[in-house]
Design a protein around this motif. Sequence first.
Motif, PDB file in Angstrom:
ATOM      1  N   VAL A 106     -12.187  77.193  17.690  1.00  0.00           N
ATOM      2  CA  VAL A 106     -12.111  75.825  17.151  1.00  0.00           C
ATOM      3  C   VAL A 106     -13.338  75.016  17.570  1.00  0.00           C
ATOM      4  CG1 VAL A 106     -10.841  73.647  17.312  1.00  0.00           C
ATOM      5  CG2 VAL A 106      -9.600  75.773  16.966  1.00  0.00           C
ATOM      6  N   PHE A 107     -13.685  75.085  18.832  1.00  0.00           N
ATOM      7  CA  PHE A 107     -14.813  74.259  19.288  1.00  0.00           C
ATOM      8  C   PHE A 107     -16.153  74.800  18.850  1.00  0.00           C
ATOM      9  CE2 PHE A 107     -13.411  70.584  21.490  1.00  0.00           C
ATOM     10  CZ  PHE A 107     -12.087  70.832  21.766  1.00  0.00           C
ATOM     11  N   GLU A 108     -16.240  76.112  18.708  1.00  0.00           N
ATOM     12  CA  GLU A 108     -17.497  76.662  18.182  1.00  0.00           C
ATOM     13  C   GLU A 108     -17.703  76.229  16.739  1.00  0.00           C
ATOM     14  OE1 GLU A 108     -16.896  80.751  19.020  1.00  0.00           O
ATOM     15  OE2 GLU A 108     -17.359  80.508  21.150  1.00  0.00           O
ATOM     16  N   LYS A 109     -16.617  76.224  15.969  1.00  0.00           N
ATOM     17  CA  LYS A 109     -16.723  75.764  14.587  1.00  0.00           C
ATOM     18  C   LYS A 109     -17.022  74.266  14.554  1.00  0.00           C
ATOM     19  CE  LYS A 109     -13.920  79.188  12.224  1.00  0.00           C
ATOM     20  NZ  LYS A 109     -12.712  79.510  11.490  1.00  0.00           N
ATOM     21  N   ALA A 110     -16.380  73.542  15.438  1.00  0.00           N
ATOM     22  CA  ALA A 110     -16.611  72.091  15.480  1.00  0.00           C
ATOM     23  C   ALA A 110     -18.074  71.807  15.801  1.00  0.00           C
ATOM     24  CB  ALA A 110     -15.698  71.435  16.509  1.00  0.00           C
ATOM     25  N   LEU A 111     -18.641  72.583  16.708  1.00  0.00           N
ATOM     26  CA  LEU A 111     -20.044  72.387  17.084  1.00  0.00           C
ATOM     27  C   LEU A 111     -20.953  72.656  15.885  1.00  0.00           C
ATOM     28  CD1 LEU A 111     -21.836  71.779  19.544  1.00  0.00           C
ATOM     29  CD2 LEU A 111     -22.028  74.209  19.902  1.00  0.00           C
ATOM     30  N   THR A 112     -20.636  73.722  15.161  1.00  0.00           N
ATOM     31  CA  THR A 112     -21.442  74.078  13.997  1.00  0.00           C
ATOM     32  C   THR A 112     -21.373  73.006  12.928  1.00  0.00           C
ATOM     33  OG1 THR A 112     -20.919  76.385  14.448  1.00  0.00           O
ATOM     34  CG2 THR A 112     -21.871  75.886  12.319  1.00  0.00           C
ATOM     35  N   LYS A 113     -20.186  72.419  12.783  1.00  0.00           N
ATOM     36  CA  LYS A 113     -19.981  71.457  11.701  1.00  0.00           C
ATOM     37  C   LYS A 113     -20.208  70.020  12.147  1.00  0.00           C
ATOM     38  CE  LYS A 113     -16.359  74.176   9.459  1.00  0.00           C
ATOM     39  NZ  LYS A 113     -15.003  74.160   8.928  1.00  0.00           N
ATOM     40  N   PHE A 114     -20.578  69.836  13.402  1.00  0.00           N
ATOM     41  CA  PHE A 114     -20.650  68.479  13.932  1.00  0.00           C
ATOM     42  C   PHE A 114     -21.669  67.634  13.171  1.00  0.00           C
ATOM     43  CE2 PHE A 114     -19.047  65.522  16.730  1.00  0.00           C
ATOM     44  CZ  PHE A 114     -19.991  64.926  17.550  1.00  0.00           C
TER      45      PHE A 114
END
Lengths: 187, 274
Positions: free
Chosen positions: A55-63
Amino acid sequence: MFGPRSQPDTGNEKVSRSPAEAFAELYEQFMPKVFKYVSYRVSDTHVAEDLTSTVFEKALTKFKTYDARKAAFSTWIFSIARNALIDHYRTTGREQTVELDHASSVPSGNPSPDDELVRLEEFRRLRHCLSKLSQHEQEIVSLKFGAEMNNRQIAGTLGLGESNIGTIIYRAVGKLRDCFKRWQNGR
Amino acid sequence: MAGERDLERVFSDKIDRLAAGDESKIDPAAEEKIRTELDFARKMISLAPEPSAEFKADLKARLLHELAEQEAEARTADRWNWLRTLLPRQRAWQVAAAMLFVVVAGGILWSTGILRPETAPPPGTVLTAQADTSKTAYRPGEPVKIEVALKNVTSEPFTIKQFPPILSLMQTETRQPVYTFAGGKSDRTLAPGESAEFVLNWDQLDDRGNPAPGGEYYLELEDLDSPGGSVQLNFTRPVHFDILRGTSFSTEIQEMFDQAGATSIPAPHINIGL
């Protein structure tokens, strides 16, 4: 340059700081909630950790593309979390009942080892009772008790009416309580 | 119905307060009616699992590292974008500019020896030495991996005492050794034409244990002692690498994370030079 299109809300407050600072603060605030939410939906703590990481890796990518004007960060991050769970269910089949790993949970208030075992057993039982609810009820209970969302936020995340959320939670907790009580009486 | 809806609303509001650690009563009368449900809700809140401190710190370290890499990529992209503005728009001029770039780049690479074919070793050479580093430029604190191969180019076996031999990392600017890998303790005999390889990993600390300064470095092997006299060890091709200079961007990020209540992050994972 890395960063959202507008400054993200943290707890509905506008913050004027660098994207790295903003993401760091959001991580501290929401990581435990994401972990709890996911823990309600999967029965294995290692899987919960993997999904939280995802979840947080995706959030970082999409931030970079996150726009605080369109959605609160809590709504955004838990949308990512829900999608991660859906992907997980697709690849593994529906939720499987697996014993919780005792070593991975953090006791609250430093209880004794016996208390910790009791607590873990009770959570495992709670998870079992939760799995008896409908998927819809499970989702709402997880967002309420795991993600610590209020009814308005849950309604916004799921696209439902706020008053319906309250009713579902009240009835679901009643069912969970009855299930839990039957287990306690049967011990 | 209205009464039940009110109870449901009070129940939900109460859960929100309990989750925030607030035990104050919203509506004592209503809460008494739903006391059993509220007690169970308290239990559910108390049972909610927390992530372990180790997992939380590890994940944050990984995210920190990815964040820093994204920043570095963005800066590189910005540089390329700036470079593109210098290129002419007309097709013919683009071709000419590309050819000029190839000629200039080829000349630079040739001067570093990368494109030059290996020449035959000078007469009297016993061992040839070749080396490569995993990268040509490293961030401060990033491990430097060095692979070295020694080859016996004579027609007789040759014994290398204390294999691997002493290797120094020399600062180009000062031509002084910054760090020296001690020689090995065992001998190694190479048959004619045989090669021996070894790998060294440098943590960018100098001989005193301090972080090495930024700049260009080259490798130098110490001559070997042998019964017939010392044996020179020169690399067939010079081996250079850079340690990037500048303020550690990730130190700023680490401070930001620390201010947000973070635990510290192992330095080798995050140090990045601008």
